[in-house]
Design a protein around this motif. Structure first.
Motif, mmCIF file in Angstrom:
data_model
loop_
_atom_site.group_PDB
_atom_site.id
_atom_site.type_symbol
_atom_site.label_atom_id
_atom_site.label_comp_id
_atom_site.label_asym_id
_atom_site.label_seq_id
_atom_site.Cartn_x
_atom_site.Cartn_y
_atom_site.Cartn_z
ATOM 1 N N GLY B 1 -70.377 -71.172 40.282
ATOM 2 C CA GLY B 1 -71.048 -71.945 39.265
ATOM 3 C C GLY B 1 -70.087 -72.800 38.489
ATOM 4 N N GLN B 2 -70.618 -73.521 37.536
ATOM 5 C CA GLN B 2 -69.767 -74.391 36.735
ATOM 6 C C GLN B 2 -68.875 -73.573 35.820
ATOM 7 N N GLN B 3 -67.648 -74.055 35.653
ATOM 8 C CA GLN B 3 -66.688 -73.372 34.820
ATOM 9 C C GLN B 3 -66.054 -74.376 33.882
ATOM 10 N N LEU B 4 -65.786 -73.919 32.676
ATOM 11 C CA LEU B 4 -65.011 -74.711 31.731
ATOM 12 C C LEU B 4 -63.722 -73.965 31.445
ATOM 13 N N ASN B 5 -62.608 -74.665 31.574
ATOM 14 C CA ASN B 5 -61.323 -74.071 31.264
ATOM 15 C C ASN B 5 -60.866 -74.571 29.909
ATOM 16 N N GLN B 6 -60.734 -73.660 28.973
ATOM 17 C CA GLN B 6 -60.382 -74.022 27.604
ATOM 18 C C GLN B 6 -58.984 -73.516 27.317
ATOM 19 N N SER B 7 -58.184 -74.363 26.678
ATOM 20 C CA SER B 7 -56.823 -73.956 26.337
ATOM 21 C C SER B 7 -56.400 -74.581 25.013
ATOM 22 N N PRO B 8 -55.476 -73.926 24.306
ATOM 23 C CA PRO B 8 -54.903 -72.631 24.663
ATOM 24 C C PRO B 8 -55.883 -71.495 24.378
ATOM 25 N N GLN B 9 -55.556 -70.321 24.857
ATOM 26 C CA GLN B 9 -56.418 -69.170 24.614
ATOM 27 C C GLN B 9 -56.345 -68.739 23.156
ATOM 28 N N SER B 10 -55.156 -68.859 22.558
ATOM 29 C CA SER B 10 -55.000 -68.512 21.150
ATOM 30 C C SER B 10 -53.868 -69.340 20.542
ATOM 31 N N MET B 11 -53.956 -69.491 19.221
ATOM 32 C CA MET B 11 -52.943 -70.247 18.488
ATOM 33 C C MET B 11 -52.696 -69.558 17.156
ATOM 34 N N PHE B 12 -51.449 -69.520 16.769
ATOM 35 C CA PHE B 12 -51.082 -68.962 15.472
ATOM 36 C C PHE B 12 -50.225 -70.019 14.791
ATOM 37 N N ILE B 13 -50.760 -70.623 13.731
ATOM 38 C CA ILE B 13 -50.077 -71.773 13.132
ATOM 39 C C ILE B 13 -49.914 -71.579 11.638
ATOM 40 N N GLN B 14 -49.099 -72.451 11.064
ATOM 41 C CA GLN B 14 -48.855 -72.445 9.625
ATOM 42 C C GLN B 14 -49.892 -73.327 8.948
ATOM 43 N N GLU B 15 -50.334 -72.913 7.776
ATOM 44 C CA GLU B 15 -51.251 -73.742 7.002
ATOM 45 C C GLU B 15 -50.679 -75.143 6.838
ATOM 46 N N GLY B 16 -51.523 -76.145 7.008
ATOM 47 C CA GLY B 16 -51.087 -77.528 6.867
ATOM 48 C C GLY B 16 -50.769 -78.207 8.188
ATOM 49 N N GLU B 17 -50.563 -77.415 9.232
ATOM 50 C CA GLU B 17 -50.260 -77.991 10.545
ATOM 51 C C GLU B 17 -51.530 -78.535 11.197
ATOM 52 N N ASP B 18 -51.314 -79.454 12.131
ATOM 53 C CA ASP B 18 -52.427 -79.963 12.931
ATOM 54 C C ASP B 18 -52.590 -79.093 14.178
ATOM 55 N N VAL B 19 -53.814 -79.050 14.683
ATOM 56 C CA VAL B 19 -54.148 -78.210 15.829
ATOM 57 C C VAL B 19 -54.847 -79.056 16.884
ATOM 58 N N SER B 20 -54.559 -78.777 18.132
ATOM 59 C CA SER B 20 -55.260 -79.466 19.212
ATOM 60 C C SER B 20 -55.628 -78.463 20.299
ATOM 61 N N MET B 21 -56.846 -78.559 20.774
ATOM 62 C CA MET B 21 -57.304 -77.706 21.863
ATOM 63 C C MET B 21 -58.155 -78.545 22.805
ATOM 64 N N ASN B 22 -58.257 -78.125 24.068
ATOM 65 C CA ASN B 22 -59.010 -78.947 24.998
ATOM 66 C C ASN B 22 -59.758 -78.121 26.029
ATOM 67 N N CYS B 23 -60.670 -78.789 26.671
ATOM 68 C CA CYS B 23 -61.492 -78.196 27.722
ATOM 69 C C CYS B 23 -61.503 -79.116 28.917
ATOM 70 N N THR B 24 -61.426 -78.520 30.100
ATOM 71 C CA THR B 24 -61.553 -79.298 31.328
ATOM 72 C C THR B 24 -62.571 -78.630 32.240
ATOM 73 N N SER B 25 -63.168 -79.450 33.069
ATOM 74 C CA SER B 25 -64.211 -78.963 33.960
ATOM 75 C C SER B 25 -64.034 -79.567 35.334
ATOM 76 N N SER B 26 -64.505 -78.869 36.344
ATOM 77 C CA SER B 26 -64.514 -79.419 37.687
ATOM 78 C C SER B 26 -65.758 -80.277 37.912
ATOM 79 N N SER B 27 -66.706 -80.177 36.984
ATOM 80 C CA SER B 27 -67.956 -80.922 37.095
ATOM 81 C C SER B 27 -68.070 -81.933 35.967
ATOM 82 N N ILE B 28 -68.909 -82.908 36.174
ATOM 83 C CA ILE B 28 -69.181 -83.914 35.152
ATOM 84 C C ILE B 28 -70.219 -83.377 34.169
ATOM 85 N N PHE B 29 -69.976 -83.612 32.889
ATOM 86 C CA PHE B 29 -70.954 -83.286 31.862
ATOM 87 C C PHE B 29 -71.422 -84.561 31.177
#
Lengths: 116, 112
Positions: B1-29
């Motif tokens: 079936g369709q799968q979404l790969n999300q990364s990173p799995q976890s993040m531990f950051i300092q207050e005030g920092e910027d965060v980025s996370m993403n998702c990729t798929s083998s299928s078109i949404f």
């Protein structure tokens, strides 16, 4: 206004028993979804209702799972002969319309089912 | 079936920092949604994206719908302690069901 509500919030049952989980969607939302979320995972689709009819039940894992929405509002997810593997959080979501795009789904708090 | 790969799995950051996370798929949404889930609660919708290339902001959150329609990212700027939680991407394909396919989630922890 009121959001999606689900009852009970927690349900503990014994293996082999029957359980019913209830969902009250946002008033006026025609689309209703059930998802199951295992620990550490994202929600997984179970079934979709458009009005009273189940338009897509492809996510139901087996015939022990059944859901109804007789009047197009409240829905009940029914699980027969529960197994320990059924333990999860069962989430309900509703949407003003079921067709994509612009299908923004609003989730309830979930029912945590534990099968002993 | 369709799968979404999300990364990173976890993040531990300092207050005030910027965060980025993403998702990729083998299928078109044709729709991407980003949700945040707090313990004991259901997912709460943060941002919805409907067109390839679309960039949408909601306060300190910015999300983009990838041009290939197979990926999306979420940025959080100037993180604060209440940003703590699990973030999920979810995609919808064309068709009449509107069912969501979810990623595995990114757990965010913010150190004051």
């Amino acid at each position: 206004g009121a959001g999606v509500s689900q009852t009970p919030s927690n349900k503990v049952t014994e293996k082999g028993k029957y359980v019913e989980l209830r969902c009250d969607p946002i008033s006026g939302h025609t689309a209703l979804y059930w998802y199951r979320q295992s620990l550490g995972q994202g929600p997984e689709f179970l079934i979709y209702f458009q009005g009273t009819g189940a338009a897509d039940d492809s996510g139901l894992p087996n015939d022990r799972f059944f859901a109804v929405r007789p009047e197009g509002s409240v829905s009940t997810l029914k699980i027969q002969r529960t197994e320990r593997g059924d333990s999860a959080v069962y989430l309900c979501a509703s949407s003003p319309r079921g067709l994509t795009p612009y299908n923004e789904q609003f989730f309830g708090p979930g029912t945590r089912l534990t099968v002993l | 079936g369709q799968q979404l790969n999300q990364s990173p799995q976890s993040m531990f950051i300092q207050e005030g920092e910027d965060v980025s996370m993403n998702c990729t798929s083998s299928s078109i949404f044709n729709t991407w949604l980003w949700y945040k889930q707090d313990p004991g609660e259901g997912p709460v919708l943060l941002i919805a994206l409907y067109k390839a290339g679309e960039l949408t902001s909601n306060g300190r959150l910015t999300a983009q719908f990838g041009i290939t329609r197979k990926d999306s990212f979420l940025n959080i700027s100037a993180s604060i302690p209440s940003d703590v939680g699990i973030y999920f991407c979810a995609g919808q394909t064309s068709g009449n069901t509107g069912k969501l396919i979810f990623g595995q989630g990114t757990t965010l922890q913010v150190k004051p």
